[in-house]
Design an enzyme around this catalytic site. Structure first.
Site, short mmCIF file in Angstrom:
data_model
loop_
_atom_site.label_atom_id
_atom_site.label_comp_id
_atom_site.label_asym_id
_atom_site.label_seq_id
_atom_site.Cartn_x
_atom_site.Cartn_y
_atom_site.Cartn_z
N CYS A 66 -39.52 4.16 18.56
CA CYS A 66 -39.96 5.11 17.54
C CYS A 66 -39.27 4.83 16.20
O CYS A 66 -39.49 5.53 15.23
CB CYS A 66 -39.64 6.54 17.95
SG CYS A 66 -40.44 7.01 19.47
N ASP A 82 -36.07 5.15 15.66
CA ASP A 82 -34.86 5.96 15.51
C ASP A 82 -34.20 6.16 16.87
O ASP A 82 -34.85 6.64 17.79
CB ASP A 82 -35.20 7.34 14.94
CG ASP A 82 -35.24 7.33 13.43
OD1 ASP A 82 -34.42 6.65 12.82
OD2 ASP A 82 -36.12 8.02 12.88
N CYS A 90 -32.69 4.41 9.87
CA CYS A 90 -32.64 4.23 8.43
C CYS A 90 -31.35 4.86 7.87
O CYS A 90 -30.50 5.34 8.62
CB CYS A 90 -33.84 4.90 7.80
SG CYS A 90 -33.91 6.64 8.20
N CYS A 148 -34.49 12.95 11.01
CA CYS A 148 -33.26 12.22 11.35
C CYS A 148 -32.14 13.19 11.72
O CYS A 148 -31.35 12.93 12.61
CB CYS A 148 -32.82 11.34 10.18
SG CYS A 148 -34.03 10.13 9.73
#
Lengths: 403, 324
Positions: free
Chosen positions: B54, B56, B81, B131
């Site tokens: 995915c 992440d 990220c 996130c």
């Protein structure tokens, strides 16, 4: 040092191009459609630009090359006019394209599907290109148009346009190619391949943004998208963008003159960069070098998420991309990587580096050093890479990614 | 769409300085080994959340003092990220010094808030809130491992929008209480759907169990059904004003058939109900006279008064009869 390696997104305008367009902003500013001398003063320059574009592409004088605002307009023009000319009238209702086209083709096709068109999105092979026999197998007597890009904006892979063109000619189907990543990067000879329509954009070969063109093969009818005056022979209305047309002519001339020599120089730098980056373990480059535009590398670095890598490169003053610039803020995996069968983790790691004829050897050296530093830093943070069993000697190669 | 939307903002410009700093130099990045934890007499917990597929994923390390349940040290690894790395870093910092039970109470809202430079300005752009959600989820996973329970046991409610931590129950209540009809209204009232937008409808960044479009549709349908039921109940109890329009027409016809029409027919006339229109002060009943009643002098006076009085008496004082 600042290094720009995102030339598939856009390029610097060549200073020689800037120079030739300058007078048409303030000195020779008349409307070229006016009868007085202020207007007609620009005619020689426009005429020269037209000649430069025809010569660069080896187009026949019987063909039309119409200036547009960009390749997105050119792509939309072909798809929507074919839809209006054939699909609305009901004689044919089918368009064939590929899964990896630029959004200006894919989104236009999706819009046309809502209007009643049937669209087939062809898959690509492990090299990221569509194979001619696949195109042939999907053409039916209802197919109005085949639209296949000449070269991929993301991988740089060059598509078998000559073979696909022959199939379309044999089947009596119109053939459009988005040539935006091919024109100015590799030889494009329109008398050597059967292409009915070709889209291009000047800012991809060191011209300004906001000017493109559409090539229309001799006698192919294509209804205009923009109606109004009788500009461009009635093909496309709108006052001619004189400075940009002049600039596009100069830019394409500069890009295509001695193109083999320019390609060899760019390819040498690209290959040196690629070889150096592949020294890193668990790295993969998409597509073989021979069949790629000489300026492009799409590299995956196991364990390093694409945007994180882009961040570190940006901190080092290096401009790159996670894929197409249009989608660089997208959270999704690289669609081309997925289409060619990369696993979904790897598809989140792709970084595209694209060079130009202005890229220098010292910039390549700087990039190699900074790139390696960034990979080491991000792999030290990486939860993913921590879980990867070390590959003996590090498996790194320019490989085909398998389904 | 508006002027400010014409040029897309740069994603990274929307990051706070704290996010930028922690992305470049995370303070708690790394691993804690079994040996280190054992040397300190502590217990090591390692929890993974998210998936590389995915884009992440995060791994959280806790060194917990078993006597006090206090997290004495915490580190992380992350595949993600800049915001994922910064969120993971601040998340580990928030855990240190807390007991496991206290750490479970840390939400993604706390993580995002801790990343802000100023209390009023978000630390990350909306599409990056997920996130911080991942940071929250991995804490629950670590706590569950430590306590030997299921991570879902920490969640008392079904969370629909994880970015804004809005529950299914809250959404249903807000839609009902405020009679909301659009997703934009839901976002205005609750912030749900205002961040990564995955919870609005299928096809977003993350696949969700519940989507706002479905919740809105289902809740609106339930509200309509309840309204109909209430109207039907009100009709059966004779409350004219609470009836649906169809019920009102039926009730008016029934009263006319029962108490009015036979008197008109006796004189060679009749009437029909043309329309019923509720207004602020009245319920207007439009009628047309038929046969001898049509043109009769009394139709505008005595007869009209008798019809209206009968309907007022049997159904509602608010009824006003208007011949056309």
């Amino acid at each position: 040092m600042q290094v720009y390696l995102d030339n598939n997104a856009t390029t610097m305008v060549d200073p020689l191009v800037v120079e030739v367009m300058q007078p048409f902003f303030s000195e020779i500013y008349g409307n070229p459609n006016s009868l007085h001398k202020f207007g007609t003063a620009s005619h020689p320059a426009i005429s020269k630009a037209i000649d430069q574009v025809y010569k660069a592409l080896n187009a026949s004088d019987n063909d039309d090359i119409v200036f547009t605002s960009c390749a997105t307009e050119s792509n939309n023009w072909v798809l929507k006019s074919i839809f209006n000319d054939h699909i609305v009238s009901g004689d044919k209702n089918h368009i064939i394209t590929t899964e990896v086209e630029h959004p200006s083709v894919l989104a236009a096709c999706r819009a046309l599907e809502k209007e009643g068109a049937k669209v087939t999105y062809l898959p690509v092979n492990s090299q990221g290109v569509v194979e001619p026999h696949v195109v042939r197998s999907f053409i039916t007597d209802k197919t109005a148009l085949v639209s296949v890009m000449w070269a991929s904006n993301e991988t740089g892979m060059i598509f078998p346009i000559k073979e696909i063109g022959e199939i379309c000619k044999e089947k009596g189907v119109l053939f459009h190619s988005d040539g935006v990543q091919a024109v100015g990067k590799i030889p494009v000879d329109l008398q050597a391949v059967h292409v009915d329509f070709l889209s291009m954009s000047a800012h991809k070969f060191h011209g300004p943004k906001g000017i493109g063109a559409l090539y229309i093969r001799n006698s192919q009818p294509l209804s205009p998208l923009l109606h109004g005056g009788e500009h461009m022979g009635g093909r496309r209305s709108g006052t001619l963008n004189v400075p940009y047309i002049v600039a596009m002519g100069k830019a394409i001339e500069l890009a295509t003159t001695n193109i083999e020599e320019k390609m060899a120089s760019i390819r040498a730098k690209r290959d040196r960069l690629e070889d150096a980056l592949l020294e890193l373990s668990d790295t993969f480059v998409v597509g073989n070098r021979e069949n790629r535009t000489p300026n492009t590398i799409l590299i995956s670095i196991r364990g390093v998420e694409g945007e994180g890598m882009l961040w570190d490169l940006n901190n080092g003053q290096i401009g790159a991309s996670t894929g197409s610039a249009c989608a660089s803020e997208d959270l999704q995996a690289n669609t081309v990587m997925l289409a060619i069968g990369a696993d979904s983790e790897l598809a989140h790691t792709g970084i595209r580096l694209s060079l130009s004829r202005f890229t220098t050897d010292s910039e390549i050296d700087y990039t190699i050093a900074h790139f390696k530093k960034a990979v080491l830093r991000l792999r030290a943070i990486s939860s993913s890479y921590a879980k990867v069993a070390p590959t003996p000697g590090g498996e790194s190669k320019a490989c085909e990614l398998h389904h | 769409m508006a002027k400010n939307d014409l040029l897309g903002a740069s994603l990274w410009d929307a990051y706070s300085n704290k996010v930028t700093t922690l992305m470049n130099n995370p303070n708690h990045q790394g691993e804690i080994t079994e040996q280190e934890a054992a040397e300190h007499g502590n217990r090591l917990i390692v929890a993974d959340f998210g998936a590389e597929s995915c884009g992440d994923a995060v791994r959280l390390y806790w060194e917990v003092d078993p006597k006090t349940d206090i997290i004495v040290n915490s580190k992380f690894k992350s595949f993600g990220c800049g915001t994922a790395i910064a969120s993971s870093d601040i998340m580990t910092e928030l855990c240190i010094g807390k007991t496991v039970k206290e750490a479970v109470k840390i939400t993604n809202i706390d993580v995002e808030f801790a990343l802000r430079d100023s209390p009023d300005i978000p630390a990350v752009p909306p599409q990056k809130m997920h996130c911080s959600v991942m940071a929250y989820d991995v804490i629950k996973k670590a706590a569950a491992l430590y306590m030997g329970v299921d991570a879902e046991s920490f969640e008392e409610e079904i969370i629909v929008c994880e970015c804004a931590r809005v529950s299914l129950k809250t959404l249903q209540e807000v839609i009902r209480l405020n009679d909301l009809t659009t997703i934009e209204q839901i976002t205005d009232y609750t912030k749900a759907g205002g961040f990564c937008k995955s919870c609005i409808k299928p096809g977003g960044h993350e696949k969700r169990e519940y989507y706002l479009v479905d919740i809105l549709r289902d809740t609106r349908r339930e509200m309509d059904e309840e309204k109909m039921k209430a109207a039907a109940d009100a009709g059966s109890k004779g409350s004219f004003e609470s009836m649906t329009l169809v019920q009102q027409i039926k009730a008016i016809d029934a009263v006319i058939d029962e108490s009015v029409r036979q008197f008109l027919i006796m004189d060679g006339g009749n009437m029909e109900v043309i329309d019923v229109k509720p207004s602020e002060d009245y319920v207007d009943v439009y009628i047309r006279y038929l046969g001898a009643c049509n043109g009769c002098a009394s139709s505008a006076t005595g007869t009209l008064y008798a019809i209206e009085a009968t309907l007022k008496e049997k159904l509602s004082k608010k009824i006003r009869v208007l011949p056309i």
